[in-house]
Design an enzyme around this catalytic site. Structure first.
Site, short mmCIF file in Angstrom:
data_model
loop_
_atom_site.label_atom_id
_atom_site.label_comp_id
_atom_site.label_asym_id
_atom_site.label_seq_id
_atom_site.Cartn_x
_atom_site.Cartn_y
_atom_site.Cartn_z
N ASN A 13 14.79 32.02 0.75
CA ASN A 13 15.89 31.30 1.41
C ASN A 13 16.45 30.30 0.40
O ASN A 13 15.82 29.29 0.11
CB ASN A 13 15.34 30.59 2.65
CG ASN A 13 16.35 29.67 3.30
OD1 ASN A 13 17.54 29.71 2.98
ND2 ASN A 13 15.88 28.84 4.23
N TRP A 14 17.63 30.60 -0.11
CA TRP A 14 18.21 29.75 -1.17
C TRP A 14 18.91 28.51 -0.63
O TRP A 14 19.39 27.69 -1.40
CB TRP A 14 19.18 30.58 -2.03
CG TRP A 14 18.49 31.59 -2.89
CD1 TRP A 14 17.14 31.79 -3.01
CD2 TRP A 14 19.11 32.54 -3.77
NE1 TRP A 14 16.89 32.81 -3.90
CE2 TRP A 14 18.08 33.28 -4.39
CE3 TRP A 14 20.44 32.84 -4.10
CZ2 TRP A 14 18.33 34.30 -5.31
CZ3 TRP A 14 20.70 33.85 -5.01
CH2 TRP A 14 19.66 34.57 -5.61
N LYS A 15 19.01 28.42 0.69
CA LYS A 15 19.63 27.24 1.32
C LYS A 15 21.00 26.96 0.68
O LYS A 15 21.71 27.89 0.35
CB LYS A 15 18.67 26.05 1.23
CG LYS A 15 17.27 26.42 1.75
CD LYS A 15 16.38 25.26 1.99
CE LYS A 15 15.04 25.76 2.52
NZ LYS A 15 14.13 24.70 2.89
N HIS A 97 16.39 28.36 11.70
CA HIS A 97 15.68 27.56 10.69
C HIS A 97 15.65 26.10 11.14
O HIS A 97 16.61 25.60 11.73
CB HIS A 97 16.38 27.69 9.33
CG HIS A 97 15.55 27.12 8.23
ND1 HIS A 97 15.48 25.76 8.00
CD2 HIS A 97 14.72 27.70 7.33
CE1 HIS A 97 14.65 25.55 6.99
NE2 HIS A 97 14.18 26.71 6.57
N GLU A 99 16.04 23.41 9.64
CA GLU A 99 17.13 22.56 9.13
C GLU A 99 18.37 22.73 9.98
O GLU A 99 19.14 21.78 10.16
CB GLU A 99 17.40 22.89 7.64
CG GLU A 99 16.30 22.32 6.76
CD GLU A 99 16.06 23.06 5.46
OE1 GLU A 99 16.90 23.89 5.05
OE2 GLU A 99 14.99 22.82 4.85
N GLU A 176 7.06 28.25 10.39
CA GLU A 176 7.35 27.25 9.37
C GLU A 176 7.14 25.85 9.93
O GLU A 176 8.06 25.28 10.54
CB GLU A 176 8.81 27.38 8.92
CG GLU A 176 9.17 28.70 8.31
CD GLU A 176 10.33 28.57 7.33
OE1 GLU A 176 10.12 28.89 6.16
OE2 GLU A 176 11.41 28.12 7.73
N GLY A 182 9.64 21.94 2.16
CA GLY A 182 10.19 21.15 1.07
C GLY A 182 9.38 19.90 0.74
O GLY A 182 9.84 19.02 0.03
N SER A 221 6.73 25.32 1.64
CA SER A 221 6.19 25.00 0.31
C SER A 221 5.32 26.11 -0.28
O SER A 221 4.35 25.82 -0.97
CB SER A 221 5.42 23.67 0.36
OG SER A 221 6.29 22.62 0.74
N GLY A 242 11.31 28.87 0.25
CA GLY A 242 12.52 28.08 0.01
C GLY A 242 12.67 27.74 -1.46
O GLY A 242 13.08 28.58 -2.27
N GLY A 243 12.29 26.51 -1.82
CA GLY A 243 12.49 26.01 -3.19
C GLY A 243 12.03 26.98 -4.28
O GLY A 243 12.75 27.21 -5.27
P1 PGA Z 1 10.24 25.46 1.14
O1 PGA Z 1 11.24 25.97 2.27
O2 PGA Z 1 9.53 26.68 0.61
O3 PGA Z 1 11.13 24.82 0.11
O4 PGA Z 1 9.30 24.51 1.77
C1 PGA Z 1 10.86 26.99 3.16
C2 PGA Z 1 11.97 27.23 4.15
O5 PGA Z 1 12.64 26.27 4.52
O6 PGA Z 1 12.19 28.39 4.57
#
Ligand code: PGA
Length: 275
Positions: A13-15, A97, A99, A176, A182, A221, A242-243
């Site tokens: 997930n590149w956000k 998600h 966020e 998650e 993050g 993470s 994510g990251g």
């Molecule tokens: P993260 O994000 O790996 O940066 O913690 C995961 C996600 O939000 O899907």
């Protein structure tokens, strides 16, 4: 009854990172180092980069996912993207998600309708669920996740979707925990696995098609260093990253570890067949 053999999935997930040009180059670099067909691999760039990434990934076996979809089919919804618009660009979509739950006030009801819309258009939904740290500290983690799934299933039914139908079998759930996203903190593998079992039990209790076959990913993470903790758990079927998904080396390490699990599962399945 034999335990189901579920696929192993790694989704990135590149956000809100990468321009369309940067995204195409990054997708190409990642695709080369995750060339492992035993693992289902998905990259989810921002909407505006779906086209360039889809082009960059042709012939690589890596699928494209969107990070969101609108719950309505079309209409006066300025700035929104419908499921029909994603056809030809993406075959997967992340729904709910944390966020988006936090920043766009998405509710379980809305998220269930997004899942319904995705299924209707043949998009494979990754439904994200998970508790906040306050909810975990209060001992409510399981109840929160159950409520999120039940709410989504109710909304899906209300929207005319059928959780018992064949289309629903394409659902993937990502557990998650919000406190792990993050932050560099991860859940323990055993705790995430217990949550995956609860997720399938909850899906079964709301009548979801083949609940035992629904893949459950862990997200929060995940890195090449931490992936083994989750991918060693039989109840977990991969990761939503994510990251680390913006870094080819990290993705290479995560998918390499995922391929060990995928191979072990297919060997177990083959041994069962010859018994
Ligand atoms: P993260 O994000 O790996 O940066 O913690 C995961 C996600 O939000 O899907």
């Amino acid at each position: 009854m034999m335990a189901p053999v579920r696929p192993v999935i790694v989704a990135g997930n590149w956000k809100m990172h990468t321009t369309p040009t940067e995204a195409a180059a990054l997708a190409r670099s990642i695709a080369v180092v995750i060339d492992e067909p035993t693992v289902t691999r998905v990259l989810c760039p921002p909407f505006v980069a779906l086209g360039s990434v889809a082009g960059a990934l042709v012939g690589t076996g890596v699928a494209v996912g969107a990070q969101n979809v609108h719950h309505e089919a079309s209409g006066a919804h300025t700035g929104e993207i419908s499921a029909a618009m994603l056809e030809g660009l993406a075959t997967w979509v992340i729904c709910g998600h944390s966020e988006r739950r936090r920043e766009a006030c998405e509710t379980d009801d809305l998220i269930g309708r997004k899942v319904a819309r995705a299924l209707e258009h043949g998009l494979r939904p990754i439904l994200a669920v998970g508790e906040t740290s306050d909810q975990r500290d209060a001992g409510d983690a399981a109840r929160v996740v159950e409520r999120q799934l039940e709410g989504a299933a109710t909304a899906l039914r209300a929207a005319g979707g059928d959780p018992t139908g064949p289309a629903a079998a394409s659902l993937v759930v990502a557990y998650e925990p919000v406190w792990a996203i993050g932050t560099g903190r991860t859940a323990h593998g055993v705790d995430a696995a217990a949550m995956a079992d609860l997720i399938r039990m909850t899906l079964a209790s709301v009548g979801w098609a083949s609940a035992d076959d629904v893949p459950v990913l862990y997200g929060g993470s995940v890195t090449a260093a931490s992936a083994a903790e989750f991918l060693a758990e039989p109840s977990l079927d991969g990761a939503l990253v994510g990251g680390a998904s913006l870094k080819p080396d990290e993705m290479a390490g995560i998918v390499a570890r995922a391929s060990l699990t995928a191979r072990a599962r297919s060997e177990t399945a083959a041994a069962r067949r010859t018994r």
